[in-house]
Design an enzyme around this catalytic site. Structure first.
Site, short mmCIF file in Angstrom:
data_model
loop_
_atom_site.label_atom_id
_atom_site.label_comp_id
_atom_site.label_asym_id
_atom_site.label_seq_id
_atom_site.Cartn_x
_atom_site.Cartn_y
_atom_site.Cartn_z
CG ASP A 137 4.85 27.23 94.80
OD1 ASP A 137 5.72 26.35 94.65
OD2 ASP A 137 4.84 28.03 95.75
CG ASP A 189 9.98 27.38 99.06
OD1 ASP A 189 9.72 28.22 98.18
OD2 ASP A 189 9.13 26.60 99.51
#
Lengths: 524, 922
Positions: free
Chosen positions: B522, B597
């Site tokens: 990430d 996200d």
């Protein structure tokens, strides 16, 4: 639940003599209770009755019945279930998708008959462990249940004590009320002459001030442009009488119906507007939003709890709350209104001369009477509080036999690697970092929150400190039977939703005749 | 004005969830974009110097001159194998080398001969070999036209927007004392500067600031830009990642599409803002042809799109058609990059699949994922501790919902030190992993590329002592703020750094890791909380190159090194699984991506479709969106619908923000648990088909999840569809993405085709808009008539548990009563398929005979799986069904026939899935 379970055990007992012989007589995965539906050699009707198939299609690894009943021993049906007898332990149903998946599910290994998984029969071991733990739990329950009886007795006595105390306090309240009334009369008697003396003094001062003000008005009038123009007037919206927009008509009204006025005429106009005229130099009045008074939340109730000598922090906490209260009072500012303004005027016009000795004596006497009265009133309020608290405690839901009453005003702590958790039953739950930092409220007493048939098995604490982008913190306390009263674990399964496990004898139920349970188990 | 203002106010007031746009640059705030975009179409200053032309067997080179400043460029033109033309433009003599993107192309693309057809003083005509394709190089102004027959396929610099900012010495007219000092110290500088023609010097050419961040631009202006005209094209796609429709919009009235990998907090939908990844590949399509443009540049890039038909109403277009007065529709595209060179691959199709294979020949194909990674993934920020993991794992069994992977986010580490475990919460990770392994399940733990600056942290010390950190402009280790606080960023552009990083995944290095632990990268844009636009300063240094040059490659390299680590730890035997948030062209070779996200909103559910479709078109098939939405808490209805949608998207993972309430599938009441269970189980029944599609993607570069137009390229009704999609060729999915929906309208493509509802087996004709009433349990999915799909109907608790289970073949007949399909089987997790250890069979139905023939006779694999059931949709009732096995043995097969739906079910034929056989209906 336990009933059914014992039933199975008994059945197994009866069969245990010839287990293998019985097992071969039913297809794999069929529980004894359904054995009669699977008759070797006879056509099989799906248990939902949807169709009938030849018996050789039972457990042939192809799903023929919609309800999965033709494949109790294979994984062919998506909705089938497989029965393991688990001799020595507890029989169980598993989804048929767990047959031969390489994972041992049945302790008797019967689910993995063709997967190559090396399963060990662990039923006896599991059965032994379960018996041990059942035994242990039964012992705990037994002792806990005895303790619970004591708690119930104590609660009963406590309740009586409180009721007696309430009676006493109610009597003393009566006395106090009388005292307050007497002192009120004394006070009022002393205040009358005080008032008259003060008014005399004030009047003299007012007369003098009126003179000064007249002089000032004159001066201010000339300060304002004598030839006031309508447009200018219009810009002073504070002159708008009905606050619906200051119109020309309204302005003309103030100006006596003309557009312009000269000095003479202005004198009348000025008297119309002077109170409202706001000098452009002066800053606009600041609007202070009236802060809401703090809601009387249950936090205040903490005062009702007698301090527990065992827990020194309690005192500290109370202090903290007192500070909070003070702070709140400090935050509360009355909006600046006329009195301030008047005071300012007074400053302009000089200060009022001090009272003469005679007046001052009257004031002092009245003050003394007031103080005494206030004191008595405060005492009365305290008694009222006490009564309220007692009444509340007497009527509180402490369980069917008030067995939870002993938790009232107590606190229990659990220290984890990071935090100290603190449960004060019927009050609040909090969390404090172990190595310094401020305390977080994880919820205040809400309600009993167990399932309908066992409502006292769980407590809910709500409306704790708010979370960023989340709900207010809350805590569920799960009560289990134990000899000790202790917090055994805390966790935060979901953000800001805490779970606390708490053992107490008060939740212990009378154990089912322990001996018979053990007896059955031992025979297996 | 007033309504606009009100709208603005409303957005501001209600917009607590929207992106803070102010954190990210608009084109106007990005100096080079503003500068380049200010150039208007017109006469190009560039002229081809034909006398400099050199034509070898493999390439043509030619100098270009900018008549305004006399700077010369070198044009290289290659004809590549597979109908691709490569155009490279660089400075003829740059002051210092300009960055050329390495490691993205899987090899130096093989060339084909170019031949000169004609030449005069105006230009040259070259033959591109096949299909009467030619490229015309016009000299004044310079322009390239690629033709096929009389048709222009694509033109370069036709609008004269080629711009190449040459590297130059700084000649500062301003009284900047430091600059003056530099100039004094370097007399050559002044001499050089004097030679140059006067150019407009802007302040922002040598330094620019954004918010509080300043970008010292020691190399000055270095942007490149080129325009492409696409005659006859009205639909362009690709250039992910943007939260926008599948069909790209024109950008005339707003910002261009931006490609600059950024960690965008709470991104907004339907706009061209940059997101986490960038693939500079655009596809252009019309009913006759599909082409592609691959702009190989890793710097910040902006793409402008305009069209001469944009804004015309359907009526207007019809009027044009009737009156015959229409100009040809045309789309014009313009690429602008901040640095590097122009290196562009023009993929000439002509079919969509040709473009996919052309692009795959350049950057490679989707890595072939382990079978289990196509199952369901359960993630949350965070599963708190080992007990939590254990209880969630047990929850799946209790509720009989299959899953393959449980995930750990950053909180599992010891203070955000990756490759470590929290000593209290995850004290015995191997025990935990063993517990999962006993259930044939797996785990993914996060490893981010920001490394905590902490002298007690082994990883940090090693990287620092080896000098592997990216440097700041002053030569020190670059430090930024991220999850662990102050963090360094390893220089993944270095091969030696990547090799070292890969070695950290060895079981003896990564303590607590086991073979069922996989990795998630990430924050690899890279995310720098206190950096400009939440990323790294462009003047940070990767050896000799600036971060500016390599920015969009960073995440690509992080995933590359991580995947390599997972391969190496098993001695090259096991396939890796690595999920990344940032990506670039070629990232498909290393694993999966997700759309970052997102939020628990219906629009975010909807956008997951075009976002993954766009990625699939540019090679990245293994795509998914966080099921349920990352930020905020979904309503139960949204959560259920998201599971239903995610179950039919390639990467199927639920994920949730730390601050949201728990949402494991069983927390919403038995009814919703059942709905979610059913969706997940449907996914597992299709695992053989998904696996086969990924094998195909790995072999050919064709997307797994594809827009309808890819399979129906001549049907304009499909060109803009992005609320439904295909998986492979044979499954059409129109998920329910509207709140409170009572029905959906799906377009079923294909004149003369039929589609079968996979749940009811009802047959529908193609080329129609079909209204489908829906309930909460509905997932509208259709199987194409003419296809055969192998499924495994025995859903177990994980895909590994289903390995040896039998297959059910779903044979959906087309109106010609034929059908075709494939069956691919291997061990599901190793590279042994590369050693020909697999089964690949063609299944076909024609003349009432269903047969299985070997597609890979040289491959060897044995399976215990057998064929338990054959379901023929659109069949008529036979009197007899005969199975003929490989050894010639014949046997009768029992069957059932459902006349109402024309479904013929053959009961337990029982042959091995790897064998030759025929089944005859009589």
């Amino acid at each position: 639940m336990s009933c059914q379970y014992h039933h199975h055990l008994l059945l197994l007992l009866l069969l245990s003599v010839g287990v293998s012989a019985v097992e071969v007589q039913r297809p794999r995965g069929v529980p004894l209770s359904k054995r009669q539906f699977y008759e070797e050699g006879k056509p099989f009707t799906c248990l939902d009755g949807s169709r009938t198939i030849p018996f050789d299609r039972v457990n042939d690894d192809y799903c023929d019945c919609r309800d999965g009943s033709d494949e109790p021993g294979t994984a062919a049906c998506p909705n089938g279930s497989f029965h393991c007898t688990n001799a020595g332990f507890r029989p169980a149903f598993i989804p048929s998708s767990r047959i031969n998946d390489g994972i041992c599910d049945c302790c008797d290994t019967t689910d993995e008959y063709n997967s190559g998984a090396a399963c060990q029969n662990t039923c006896r071991e599991l059965g032994r462990k379960e018996r041990e733990s059942l035994q242990k739990m039964a012992e705990i329950a037994k002792e806990g249940f005895l303790l619970k009886q004591q708690l119930i007795q104590e609660a009963k006595r406590g309740l009586e004590d409180k009721k007696a105390k309430l009676g006493d306090v109610q009597v003393s309240k009566k006395d106090l009320e009388d005292k307050v009334e007497a002192l009120r009369t004394v006070k009022e008697t002393a205040e009358q002459p005080e008032k008259e003396a003060k008014e005399r003094h004030l009047k003299a001062w007012e007369d003098q001030k009126a003179l000064i003000r007249m002089e000032k008005d004159k001066a201010k009038m000339t300060e304002v442009t004598p030839r006031i123009i309508m447009a200018e007037l219009l810009s002073h919206s504070e002159l708008d009488l009905d606050s619906d927009g200051f119109t020309e008509t309204e302005a003309q009204g103030l100006l006596g119906g003309v557009d312009k006025v000269d000095t003479t005429a202005f004198e009348t106009v000025w008297s119309n507007i002077k109170d409202k005229y706001i000098s452009e130099m002066a800053p606009p009045p600041v609007e202070t939003p009236q802060e809401e008074m703090r809601e009387p939340v249950s936090d205040n109730e903490s005062e009702q709890y007698p301090e527990d000598p065992d827990i020194p922090e309690d005192e500290e906490e109370d202090d903290e709350e007192d500070e909070d209260d003070d702070q709140d009072d400090g935050d509360y500012k009355p909006p600046p209104t006329m009195p301030t303004q008047e005071k300012k005027d007074d400053d302009d016009e000089g200060t009022m001369p001090p009272y003469d000795q005679e007046t001052q004596n009257l004031i002092d006497a009245a003050q003394k009477a007031r103080d005494e009265f206030d004191e008595a009133e405060r005492a009365l309020r305290e008694v009222d509080d006490q009564i309220r608290n007692l009444e509340k405690e007497i009527s509180f839901d402490f369980g069917p036999s008030a067995e939870f009453a002993y938790l009232y005003s107590q606190c229990y702590e659990l220290t984890t690697s990071e935090y100290i958790y603190r449960l004060c039953p019927f009050n609040r739950v909090s969390q404090k970092p172990k190595y310094g930092g401020s305390e977080t409220n994880l919820g205040t007493w809400g309600k009993w929150a167990g399932p309908e048939d066992n409502i006292y098995s769980m407590m809910k604490y709500e409306h704790g400190t708010g979370c960023w982008q989340g709900p207010n913190r809350s805590t569920t306390v799960k009560l289990t039977c134990g000899k000790e009263t202790v917090v055994t674990s805390t966790s935060e399964p979901s953000r800001c939703e805490y779970l606390m496990e708490f053992t107490t004898p008060a939740i212990c139920h009378e154990p089912p005749s322990l001996d018979s349970v053990l007896h059955e188990h031992e025979e297996l | 004005m007033a309504p606009v203002l009100l709208l603005w106010l409303a957005v501001c007031l209600s917009g607590t969830w929207a992106v803070d746009r102010g954190n990210f640059k608009t084109c106007d705030q990005s100096a080079f974009c503003k500068r380049q975009r200010a150039l208007k179409p017109g006469e190009s200053p560039y002229r081809a110097l034909l006398e400099t032309m050199e034509l070898t067997n493999t390439r043509l080179t030619l100098q270009l001159i900018n008549d305004n400043n006399k700077v010369r460029l070198l044009l290289e033109l290659y004809r590549l194998q597979g109908n691709i033309t490569r155009v490279k433009i660089n400075e003829l003599k740059p002051l210092k080398p300009r960055y050329e993107v390495p490691d993205v192309l899987i090899r130096e693309p093989p060339t084909e001969p170019l031949s000169l057809l004609s030449q005069d003083e105006n230009g040259v005509v070259l033959s591109l070999g096949a299909e009467s394709q030619r490229v015309i190089v016009s000299a004044r102004p310079f322009r390239l036209d690629i033709m096929e027959g009389r048709e222009v396929l694509m033109s370069l610099n036709s609008r004269g927007l080629l711009a190449f900012e040459h590297l130059r010495m700084r000649k500062d007219t301003q009284a900047d004392p430091e600059a003056e000092k530099k100039e004094e110290a370097d007399p050559a500088n002044q001499a050089e500067a004097a030679k140059e023609e006067e150019e407009k010097v802007e302040d922002v050419m040598w330094e620019e600031t954004f918010k509080s961040h300043s970008d010292s631009k020691p190399n000055g202006p270095s942007a490149v830009s080129l325009d492409f005209s696409l005659p006859g094209v009205e639909h362009v796609y690709g250039i992910p990642e943007h939260a926008d429709t599948l069909r790209l919009k024109t950008t005339d009235n707003g910002d261009p599409y931006r490609l600059y990998n950024l960690d965008v907090f709470q991104y907004e939908l339907y706009n061209p803002m940059a997101l986490y990844g960038a693939v500079p590949v655009m596809l252009a399509h019309n009913a006759q042809r599909t082409t592609g443009i691959f702009w190989l540049n890793a710097a910040e890039t902006w793409v402008d799109i305009s069209s001469n038909t944009a804004g015309k109403t359907v009526f207007g277009k019809m009027l044009d058609y009737v009156q015959g007065s229409s100009e040809t529709p045309q789309t014009d595209v313009r690429w602008i990059s901040e640095s590097g060179i122009i290196d562009v691959f023009i993929m000439l199709g002509p079919t969509p699949n040709d473009v996919f294979s052309q692009y795959a020949s350049l950057t490679g194909t989707q890595s072939f994922p382990p079978l289990a990674s196509l199952g369901y993934h359960q993630c949350r920020w965070n599963y708190n501790d080992q007990e939590d993991v254990q209880s969630v794992d047990a929850g799946f069994d209790e509720h009989d919902i299959p899953y393959d992977f449980i995930w750990l986010d950053i909180e599992h580490t010891d203070g955000k030190r990756y490759f470590t475990w929290d000593p209290h919460k995850f004290a015995t990770p191997k025990e935990m992993l063993q517990g999962l392994m006993d259930k044939k399940r797996k785990m993914v733990a996060i490893v981010d590329p920001h490394i905590k600056v902490d002298s007690n942290y082994k990883i940090h010390n090693e990287i620092r002592s080896r000098g592997f950190y990216i440097k700041n402009k002053d030569g020190g280790d670059y430090e930024g703020w991220c999850w662990p606080g102050s963090a360094g960023y390893p220089d993944f552009t270095r091969a030696d750094m990547r090799a070292w990083w890969a070695s950290m995944f060895a079981y003896d290095q990564y303590e607590g890791s086991m073979e069922n632990l996989y990795t998630w990268n990430d924050m690899n844009e890279p995310s720098v909380f206190n950096g400009p636009e939440v990323t790294m300063h462009k003047d940070a240094m990767h050896g000799a190159w600036e971060h500016r040059d390599v920015h969009n490659l960073y995440g690509f390299y992080v995933q590359m090194a991580t995947a390599e680590g997972l391969i190496q730890r098993s001695g090259g035997v096991e396939r890796p699984f690595v999920l990344t948030r940032a990506f670039f062209a070629g990232s498909q070779r290393f694993g999966a991506v997700w759309t970052g996200d997102n939020a628990a909103e219906w629009d975010h559910l909807k956008i997951s479709i075009p976002m993954c479709l766009s990625l699939g078109l540019v090679g990245i098939s293994f795509c998914g969106a966080d099921v349920g939405g990352f930020f905020k808490s979904p309503s139960t209805e949204l959560l259920v619908r998201w599971y239903q949608t995610g179950a039919y998207q390639p990467f199927f993972r639920a994920h949730a923000h730390l601050d949201t309430p728990r949402r494991e599938p069983w927390l919403f009441g038995p009814e919703n648990t059942a709905l979610i269970r059913e969706a997940v189980r449907q996914r597992y029944t299709f695992m053989p088909y998904w696996y086969q599609q990924f094998y195909l993607a790995h072999r050919t570069g064709q997307p797994v999840m594809r827009p309808l137009w890819v399979e129906y390229p001549q049907d304009p009704a499909t060109f803009a569809l992005d609320d439904e999609f295909l998986i492979g060729r044979d499954l059409l999915v129109h998920p329910v993405t509207e709140e409170g929906a009572r029905g959906v309208t799906a377009y079923l493509p294909g004149k003369d085709e039929v589609w079968f509802d996979i749940h009811t087996f009802q047959k529908h004709n193609g080329a129609q808009n079909l209204y489908i009433p829906v309930t909460m349990s509905s997932i509208p999915v259709f199987q194409r008539g003419g296809s055969i799909i192998p499924r495994k109907m025995r859903v177990r608790r994980s895909s590994s548990c289903m390995e040896h289970d039998p297959y059910t073949l779903y044979v959906a007949l087309n109106p010609q009563r034929t059908a075709e399909g494939e069956l691919y089987i291997d061990d599901g997790h190793t590279f042994n398929y590369e050693k020909k250890e697999f089964i690949h069979r063609r299944l076909s139905f024609a003349n009432n005979v269903l047969s299985s023939v070997n597609l890979a006779p040289d491959a060897q694999f044995t399976t215990g799986s057998w064929i338990e059931r054959i379901v023929i949709l659109g069949a008529s009732k036979p009197s007899k069904v005969t199975l003929k096995a490989a050894d010639g043995q014949e046997s009768q097969i029992e069957f059932e026939f459902d006349a109402s739906m024309s479904v013929l079910t053959l009961r337990k034929p029982g042959m091995n899935s790897g064998a030759d056989w025929t089944v005859t209906l009589q």
